[in-house]
Design a protein around this motif. Structure first.
Motif, PDB file in Angstrom:
ATOM      1  N   CYS A 151      -0.967   4.056   4.567  1.00  0.00           N
ATOM      2  CA  CYS A 151      -0.979   4.607   5.934  1.00  0.00           C
ATOM      3  C   CYS A 151      -1.524   6.033   5.924  1.00  0.00           C
ATOM      4  O   CYS A 151      -1.210   6.816   5.032  1.00  0.00           O
ATOM      5  CB  CYS A 151       0.445   4.585   6.494  1.00  0.00           C
ATOM      6  SG  CYS A 151       0.585   5.344   8.120  1.00  0.00           S
ATOM      7  N   CYS A 169       3.385   5.085   3.273  1.00  0.00           N
ATOM      8  CA  CYS A 169       3.712   3.651   3.239  1.00  0.00           C
ATOM      9  C   CYS A 169       2.509   2.801   2.856  1.00  0.00           C
ATOM     10  O   CYS A 169       1.377   3.051   3.291  1.00  0.00           O
ATOM     11  CB  CYS A 169       4.188   3.205   4.617  1.00  0.00           C
ATOM     12  SG  CYS A 169       5.715   3.997   5.119  1.00  0.00           S
ATOM     13  N   CYS A 208       6.487   2.106  10.538  1.00  0.00           N
ATOM     14  CA  CYS A 208       7.053   2.655  11.777  1.00  0.00           C
ATOM     15  C   CYS A 208       6.128   2.310  12.940  1.00  0.00           C
ATOM     16  O   CYS A 208       5.119   1.622  12.782  1.00  0.00           O
ATOM     17  CB  CYS A 208       7.257   4.160  11.650  1.00  0.00           C
ATOM     18  SG  CYS A 208       5.723   5.101  11.743  1.00  0.00           S
ATOM     19  N   CYS A 223       2.002  10.015   7.913  1.00  0.00           N
ATOM     20  CA  CYS A 223       2.916  11.027   7.363  1.00  0.00           C
ATOM     21  C   CYS A 223       3.065  10.933   5.846  1.00  0.00           C
ATOM     22  O   CYS A 223       2.541  10.042   5.192  1.00  0.00           O
ATOM     23  CB  CYS A 223       4.273  10.939   8.048  1.00  0.00           C
ATOM     24  SG  CYS A 223       5.372   9.693   7.365  1.00  0.00           S
TER      25      CYS A 223
HETATM   26 FE1  SF4 Z   1       2.852   5.720   8.262  1.00  0.00          FE
HETATM   27 FE2  SF4 Z   1       5.152   5.574   9.578  1.00  0.00          FE
HETATM   28 FE3  SF4 Z   1       5.062   5.129   6.951  1.00  0.00          FE
HETATM   29 FE4  SF4 Z   1       4.749   7.572   7.898  1.00  0.00          FE
HETATM   30  S1  SF4 Z   1       6.599   6.340   8.045  1.00  0.00           S
HETATM   31  S2  SF4 Z   1       3.510   6.618   6.315  1.00  0.00           S
HETATM   32  S3  SF4 Z   1       3.639   7.192   9.789  1.00  0.00           S
HETATM   33  S4  SF4 Z   1       4.113   3.878   8.550  1.00  0.00           S
END
Ligand code: SF4
Length: 897
Positions: free
Chosen positions: A10, A17, A45, A13
């Motif tokens: 991802c 992930c 998320c 953040c």
């Molecule tokens: Fe992406 Fe959400 Fe995981 Fe952060 S918590 S890396 S925004 S999926």
């Protein structure tokens, strides 16, 4: 994982992930969490789940542009290199700067830093990660002698006490927070304490919330240090052989935080609350303290970090399962940037810029003609130097400083008058690209290929699954092409990202032998195939620890000169600028649940824009009342540095005397809501991190002549309004409006705004002159094209049902009857304000379910699925249950002035 899926990471953040992405037959992209990635174990998320919504070719920068005109790559790169060479020859290396980003991949970061520090010979390269975690870096280096996070995510599940300090992990690190939620369900004895001036969504599972006075974190942790020492809750078997500096740190803490009453008074907390927290921390062996921007973004952020680490050193709770201080990084590759020296005061591979021997080693490894000999300018100072004219050429990569820097008007002035601004980005129109002389099209997520490192030191691959659009190229390629044109062909002749990674890993091994924690020697010989298949793993990765390293420092082994962990004497300081009679409120800025940074990606998703669709400011009722600020009105947030406008939310979740505003909005989405214009530019003297959490402001009620909103299938120009904010909806654009001038003729003004000049268009209109209410809708062939609602106050119909009408091919008679009152016909679906982004469940649907007997989050999940995917909406569902159903368990906090 199926054959058609690509395993990647991802881009949002620092949780980092794993994502499985697939290109569908219609060209769309679908994603799901990677069950095998150790960071998320299959979860995503709301932001990660909506990644497929954020591919929008219309917003992309597809070709190089020079002064707004399309150019060939060769011409654009030639111009950049030529101007760089001319400025270097005339003014030297310090007249050139790079401002880079935690969105870059490690390989991009590596070559940018190499070009600047080894070949241009300056160190004016800094990153937007300076704005989110530089204080953690500085705190780590002071305490551990290395910028190294000691633990791993699994520690959160193995802890008995998790302390969240200045961290709204529920919204900012949602998947990690969900791991904590699950751990608490599995182990009900796990205690969670939230330390934050605001009652954020993370209070949802907190057993205690210490809503301390802003800026007093170091007082609290100094007090804890004294308490631990005085109650014999120390770990001499760890402290004596493995640490140094305790006496000074303790003496300093005693001077400022003598006893619990004194701490409580200074922090604005109740003595019993403080005593309870201290006792809980003291008696719990397995403690993890998670901290993020609420600690880091402060003019004393580094000291705050060390005040937390001190308590872990004193108890020896570090680097062992279930314990340790834990910095959560904001961006997907903030950590990767730290590895390669993306900060102006770092070298590469955790070599020290201040050590001549380190500089010599790096220069020799790079076979570089020169090497920077002193730290460059940190972000805020760098933009000041641009404005002052000392920096003539600025290359901005993958970031939007015109929005994200504090005192952003200053950043804009700097960009305005800089001789040459180069911006490489994947987005054509941002507040920053507006100032670019040269625009270079970069690959975006799904197109680029490389590595990122998350908050727990875990390196993961971002892999491409889409072809490059237009002429977009990787960031590393652009940097290398410019370097080659500057005459550094051999040093920047990489075949691919894997080759850069191998060099990066090899540099980490140079003269290491265990002297630097950052060591990727075990990966220095990766073949291209092995790099392509690289599984997530945590550094250090050496021949001995070929599978990576989960924890460090459990048995000492720090990287200071003495090998001992250092206690740092911390004298708490108040925020740099105190509130005063002219600016009596302390502004705190942060993130909302479903948006990321400056909206360039999440603003493309209707799903993500639904939860919070315009800038807002939260103010406590006690402060709102005397100012005449009511819910839904507009306020101007004014500081010495600038101003922004936002919708007022009256909420007791903020402390009296403080206000909160999100950081995301920019000039593309609102004409006045960019809060960075008001934020003070004070920085921490050690880390250079700005004080985003404490700007003295005043709130001034705006008294527009009219309020309104507009929904339209087509994007419109809202320039006639004195305030506007725009958000994407499903098949429509949504505008919130307000104006200072009453038009002579509302019908003419509305028709002009909605471009409703065509006689064939059906135009339904309602105007009550007595109360100055105007409403109109434009239909074509029975289908709703746009509608506008205007009134003298913000009491206007809810937008959600109206927005849903844009999905219909024809409005039937009952729907048309309710159109201009905003009232659905009996029995028509009206979900209300969106709460659950994953399944599109709104507030009205949830309240109906509660009224119908759903008495728990689980019951709601079973009936509506809401809250069962990413979990980010669970705190809001609980709040509805508490309000409508009388459910127990919502956090309650009493504020003390
Ligand atoms: Fe992406 Fe959400 Fe995981 Fe952060 S918590 S890396 S925004 S999926």
């Amino acid at each position: 994982m199926t054959d058609t899926e690509t395993r990647t990471t991802c881009p949002y953040c620092g949780v980092g992930c794993g994502v499985l992405a697939r290109v569908e037959s219609d060209g769309g992209v679908s994603v799901r969490g990677d069950p095998e990635h150790p960071a998320n174990l299959g979860r995503l998320c709301s932001k990660g789940s909506a990644l497929g919504d954020t591919f929008d070719s219309s917003s992309r920068l597809l070709h190089p542009l020079v002064h707004g005109q399309r150019a060939t790559w060769d011409a654009a790169l030639g111009l950049v290199a030529g101007r760089l060479r001319a400025v270097l020859d005339r003014h030297g290396p310090e007249a050139v700067a790079f401002y880079v980003s935690g969105q870059l991949l490690t390989e991009d970061y590596y070559v940018a830093n190499k070009l600047m520090k080894g070949f241009i010979g300056g160190a004016n390269i800094d990153t937007n990660s300076r704005l989110c975690m530089a204080s953690a870096v500085a705190g780590h280096k002071r305490a551990f002698g290395t910028d190294t996070v000691p633990g791993c995510y699994e520690d959160i599940e193995r802890a008995k006490l998790v302390v969240l300090v200045g961290s709204n992990a529920a919204w900012c690190h949602p998947v990690l927070y969900q791991r904590l939620v699950q751990a608490k369900k599995d182990h009900p004895e796990l205690r969670v304490v939230l330390i934050d001036p605001r009652r954020t969504a993370s209070a949802d599972i907190a057993d205690a919330h210490l809503a301390l006075r802003p800026g007093t974190d170091a007082v609290l942790f100094n007090g804890l240090l004294v308490h631990l020492a005085d109650h014999d809750e120390t770990n001499p078997l760890f402290v004596e052989p493995h640490t140094e500096g305790l006496d000074d740190a303790l003496a300093c803490a005693r001077a400022g935080s003598p006893d619990i009453e004194g701490v409580a008074r200074a922090c604005g907390l109740g003595p019993a609350q403080v005593a309870e927290f201290f006792a809980l921390f003291a008696r719990t062996e397995r403690v993890v303290t998670l901290f993020s921007q609420g600690v880091n973004q402060s003019s004393s952020g580094t000291d705050k970090v060390n005040s937390i680490i001190n308590c872990h050193l004193l108890t020896g709770r570090i680097g062992r399962p279930g314990m340790g201080p834990f910095s959560l990084t904001g961006q997907p590759n903030a950590m990767g940037g730290r590895e390669v020296g993306g900060l102006a005061n770092q070298l590469a591979a955790h070599f020290e810029l201040d050590f001549p021997a380190h500089r010599a080693l790096v220069q020799e490894f790079w076979r570089a003609p020169t090497i920077a000999s002193r730290p460059g300018l940190k972000a805020v100072d760098l933009f000041r130097a641009v404005e002052a004219g000392g920096i003539k050429v600025l290359w901005i990569m993958a970031t939007n400083p015109a929005v994200s820097l504090p005192d952003s008007a200053q950043a804009r002035r700097a960009l305005e008058q800089c001789e040459l601004v180069i911006v490489s980005d994947c987005v054509r129109h941002t507040d920053t690209t507006r100032y670019a002389h040269v625009l270079l099209p970069a690959l975006g997520w799904g197109e680029k290929d490389g590595t990122v490192t998350n908050s727990e030191r875990r390196i993961s691959r971002q892999r491409a699954f889409l072809p490059p659009p237009g002429e977009a190229r990787p960031d590393w390629w652009m940097v290398c092409e410019v370097a080659k044109r500057l005459g550094f062909e051999r040093a920047f002749d990489y075949a691919n990202a894997a080759a850069i990674f191998r060099e990066h890993a090899a540099l980490s091994a140079v003269a290491n032998g265990g002297t630097r924690a950052f060591d990727l020697s075990g990966l220095a010989d990766l073949s291209d195939e092995a790099y392509a298949a690289l599984a997530p793993l945590q550094w250090p990765v050496t021949a001995r620890q070929s599978k990576g390293t989960a924890r460090l420092f459990g048995d000492g082994g720090f990287f200071t000169a003495s090998g001992r962990g250092r206690f740092v004497a911390v004298t708490p300081r108040p925020p740099a600028h105190a509130t005063n009679k002219d600016f009596p409120l302390a502004l705190n800025t942060g993130r909302v649940r479903d948006h990321w940074h400056t909206l360039t990606r999440t603003g493309l998703s209707a799903r993500l824009s639904a939860h919070t669709h315009e800038p807002y400011v939260e103010i406590h009722p006690d402060d709102a009342r005397p100012l005449g600020l009511a819910e839904g009105t507009l306020a101007r947030i004014e500081s010495v540095w600038g101003r922004a406008s936002a919708r007022v939310r009256v909420a007791d979740s903020v402390r009296p005397g403080t206000v909160f505003a999100p950081m995301h909005w920019n000039d593309q989405f609102t004409n006045a809501g960019c809060i960075g214009r008001a934020v003070n530019p004070a920085t921490d003297p050690i880390s250079g991190e700005p004080e985003f959490k404490h700007t003295p402001v005043r709130l001034v009620p705006q008294k527009p002549a009219w309020y309104g909103f507009l929904l339209s299938r087509r994007r419109l120009n809202a320039g006639g309004a004195s305030y506007w904010a725009m958000a994407r909806g499903r098949g429509l654009w949504r505008y919130e409006l307000a104006g200072d001038d009453l038009p002579q003729d509302w019908a003419a003004a509305a028709r002009a705004a909605l471009c409703a000049h065509d006689e064939k268009v059906e135009w339904i209109e309602y105007f009550d002159t007595a109360v100055r209410r105007y409403r109109a809708a434009r239909l074509t062939d029975g289908q709703l094209e746009s509608c506008i609602f205007i009134g003298p106050d913000p009491q206007l119909p809810p937008r959600e049902w109206l927005a849903g009408l844009f999905a219909l091919n024809q409005l039937d008679a009952p729907t048309r009857a309710g159109l201009l009152t905003g009232t659905p016909p009996k029995g028509a679906p009206d979900a209300g304000r969106p709460i659950c982004a994953c399944f599109g469940v709104g507030e009205k649907t949830l309240r109906a379910a509660i009224a119908g007997g759903c008495a728990s989050v689980e019951a709601i999940g079973a009936r509506l699925k809401a809250g069962t995917h990413c979990g980010s909406c669970v705190p809001e569902i609980k709040a509805l249950l508490a309000r409508d159903g009388g459910a127990k368990g919502e956090s309650r906090i009493a504020f003390r002035r």
